[in-house]
Enzyme design. Sequence first.
Site, PDB file in Angstrom:
ATOM      1  N   HIS A 148     -11.076  -3.271   3.619  1.00 45.73           N
ATOM      2  CA  HIS A 148     -10.970  -2.885   5.030  1.00 45.73           C
ATOM      3  C   HIS A 148     -11.736  -1.610   5.362  1.00 45.73           C
ATOM      4  CE1 HIS A 148      -8.212  -0.487   2.803  1.00 45.73           C
ATOM      5  NE2 HIS A 148      -8.021   0.300   3.841  1.00 45.73           N
ATOM      6  N   ASP A 149     -12.364  -0.984   4.362  1.00 49.49           N
ATOM      7  CA  ASP A 149     -13.084   0.276   4.597  1.00 49.49           C
ATOM      8  C   ASP A 149     -14.598   0.119   4.571  1.00 49.49           C
ATOM      9  OD1 ASP A 149     -10.793   1.815   4.824  1.00 49.49           O
ATOM     10  OD2 ASP A 149     -10.762   2.360   2.705  1.00 49.49           O
TER      11      ASP A 149
ATOM     12  N   ASP B 219      -2.988   4.511  -2.403  1.00 51.77           N
ATOM     13  CA  ASP B 219      -4.067   4.996  -1.555  1.00 51.77           C
ATOM     14  C   ASP B 219      -4.542   6.380  -1.996  1.00 51.77           C
ATOM     15  OD1 ASP B 219      -5.444   4.553   1.138  1.00 51.77           O
ATOM     16  OD2 ASP B 219      -4.528   6.501   1.496  1.00 51.77           O
TER      17      ASP B 219
ATOM     18  N   GLU C 230      -6.542   3.613  -5.807  1.00 53.27           N
ATOM     19  CA  GLU C 230      -7.842   3.761  -5.145  1.00 53.27           C
ATOM     20  C   GLU C 230      -8.368   5.140  -5.513  1.00 53.27           C
ATOM     21  OE1 GLU C 230      -9.787   3.961  -0.701  1.00 53.27           O
ATOM     22  OE2 GLU C 230      -8.023   5.090  -1.284  1.00 53.27           O
TER      23      GLU C 230
ATOM     24  N   ASP D 233       0.860  -1.180   0.000  1.00 50.65           N
ATOM     25  CA  ASP D 233       0.000   0.000   0.000  1.00 50.65           C
ATOM     26  C   ASP D 233       0.893   1.226   0.000  1.00 50.65           C
ATOM     27  OD1 ASP D 233      -2.462   1.512   0.511  1.00 50.65           O
ATOM     28  OD2 ASP D 233      -3.189  -0.354   1.403  1.00 50.65           O
TER      29      ASP D 233
HETATM   30  O1  ISL Z   1     -13.927   4.642   3.579  1.00 47.85           O
HETATM   31  C1  ISL Z   1     -13.956   5.828   3.324  1.00 47.85           C
HETATM   32  C2  ISL Z   1     -14.530   6.779   4.244  1.00 47.85           C
HETATM   33  O2  ISL Z   1     -15.382   6.110   5.061  1.00 47.85           O
HETATM   34  C3  ISL Z   1     -13.353   6.339   2.110  1.00 47.85           C
HETATM   35  O3  ISL Z   1     -13.757   7.611   1.829  1.00 47.85           O
HETATM   36  C4  ISL Z   1     -11.866   6.287   2.344  1.00 47.85           C
HETATM   37  O4  ISL Z   1     -11.512   7.129   3.387  1.00 47.85           O
HETATM   38  C5  ISL Z   1     -11.128   6.719   1.127  1.00 47.85           C
HETATM   39  O5  ISL Z   1     -11.492   5.833   0.153  1.00 47.85           O
HETATM   40  C6  ISL Z   1      -9.621   6.635   1.337  1.00 47.85           C
HETATM   41  O6  ISL Z   1      -9.278   5.431   1.953  1.00 47.85           O
HETATM   42  C7  ISL Z   1      -7.930   5.129   2.123  1.00 47.85           C
HETATM   43  O7  ISL Z   1      -7.219   6.181   2.750  1.00 47.85           O
HETATM   44  C8  ISL Z   1      -7.589   6.459   4.100  1.00 47.85           C
HETATM   45  C9  ISL Z   1      -7.594   5.204   4.973  1.00 47.85           C
HETATM   46  O8  ISL Z   1      -8.151   5.499   6.227  1.00 47.85           O
HETATM   47  C10 ISL Z   1      -8.358   4.086   4.317  1.00 47.85           C
HETATM   48  O9  ISL Z   1      -8.288   2.928   5.108  1.00 47.85           O
HETATM   49  C11 ISL Z   1      -7.769   3.875   2.956  1.00 47.85           C
HETATM   50  O10 ISL Z   1      -8.320   2.778   2.276  1.00 47.85           O
HETATM   51  C12 ISL Z   1      -6.582   7.438   4.610  1.00 47.85           C
HETATM   52  O11 ISL Z   1      -5.282   6.965   4.335  1.00 47.85           O
END
Ligand code: ISL
Length: 544
Positions: free
Chosen positions: A323-324, A201, A254, A102
């Site tokens: 994971h989100d 990310d 992403e 990542d």
């Molecule tokens: O899951 C979200 C909010 O609830 C999405 O908006 C998410 O924050 C966004 O897709 C970015 O996610 C990534 O970066 C974040 C991290 O917390 C997430 O786990 C990651 O997948 C910040 O680094």
Amino acid sequence: MANSSTKKWWKNSIVYQIYPRSFCDSNGDGIGDIPGITSKLHYLKNLGVDILWLSPVYETPGYDNGYDISDYKKINPEFGTMEDMERLISRAKRLGIKIIMDLVINHTSDEHEWFKKAVAGDEKYKAYYYFSDGKDGKRPNNWSSFFGGKAWSKAENGQYYLHLFSKKQPDLNWHNPDVYKEVIDIMKFWLDKGIAGFRCDAINIIYKDSLKDGKRRLSLIGREHYLNTDGCHEILKRFNSDVWSKYKTFIVGEASLVTPDAAKLLSDESREELDTLFFFEHMEVDNRGIKWLKKKYRPSKLIRILDKWQNVLEVPTNYLENHDHIRSVNHYGNTQKYWEKSAKLLCGLNLTLRGIPFIYEGEEIGMTNGDFRGLRDIKDIESHNINQSMKKMLLLHSIRQRIILRTTRDNARTPVQWDDTENAGFTTGEPWIKINSNKSYINVKAEEEDNNSILNFYKQIIEFRKKSSALLDGSYRRIASPNDVFIYTRESSEERLYIYCNLTGNNKAVEFYGDKIVFGNYEENERKDIYLKPYEFRIVASNI
Ligand code: ISL
Ligand code: CA
């Protein structure tokens, strides 16, 4: 020149996402770690996985479980050592499994040396971030953060700094060439250690066009100043020519809030930016503007979205979990009567659409949302921030709790259930987050022993897919079908497959095509030509 198939070595891969903190704990401290991952490589090989994506394993204070990096060239000591990481890479390589990491470069941790030096007044490092005195002592603009609240906080030097996520995650200034150089250097550091690429990310928001006020709206005020900017495209092209093309990497970005047009610009091959990307529209199928407000989930809408994206990207990614987000059986399936059937259906769907399937840890055994007892069990920083915002709106505890437990990212972050023992075989110690009590029947060991299990269904379909030219390289076409049933063909010059997905808990009368059922969870001795049963999945082959 490499031809397209060697260049796209990753095109027919199955990717498995590991959230290291929750995967497997090797030393009893209750936190998953790298030796834990290494110990499960044979399990992953057996499943049929080709590429592992590791959520961040770098040094971190851990406010966002590693998405807040304090040193990109060190390993989080909770997860192990650099030697552990090198051993994981080489053991995986021996099994023919590649690893992508990542890459979190929209922001660092506020505990990164760069930020600490910046706050201490070092001009070089101040220029790595966005610092500002603000307007008449007020915040520099009206932007809001992805995690709720404002996107600016005050640092110890008295100045505001920008953070699109939590205040522990200051945004990097991508206008600064030194930031570019640092990140190139970090990427080479890891690629030289033998990793195969990156999951980038929040990649489509890294470059801020301006810091002007944003349009007023329900969420993410300011987004028009940083979403898919020209500057972002420029950076991706340079990453590609300076690093990625030299290492023949696999790069998946992403891309929040991405539309089909924007997605094509980020990932069409001729543009030499990303190899592919994660879009979000299907995850947001039941959002009412923001993810904390839900409306009824409609399978027909999911079908429309998936169908649309099948026809947008040259190589789509397919994923139903990460994971989100909440677990896919909770989101699109049924956790009660049709738990097993619906988990198998979702597996079938994810693995037969055109593109690269991503499986998230635990999805292959049908893991469900966490069974948290209350907000006290919740660890996620986003949930805590949202709780604070809702408190300010004077919402009652019971309401806040209901909203958060239903949607919290922790739902997908409970430890992988390896067996039915007290800590599910995840740890011998005290787990960092509550283990789901359904480990008693949802666990790897039980499912390995049961031929009819979800886990074995995954193995079978992965095997089927690896031998099917239609699934690997064939075209995709949707066929008209009753509401909430998704029927499509996958076709190569050698075979035509009809894929049937009943996304409901009801029987559905459908028209049947094809000659022979080659895959599905139907029972042998029943009529196969009348209707699809609840959550039925089947593949029918036809003679070409
Ligand atoms: O899951 C979200 C909010 O609830 C999405 O908006 C998410 O924050 C966004 O897709 C970015 O996610 C990534 O970066 C974040 C991290 O917390 C997430 O786990 C990651 O997948 C910040 O680094
Ligand atoms: Ca551990």
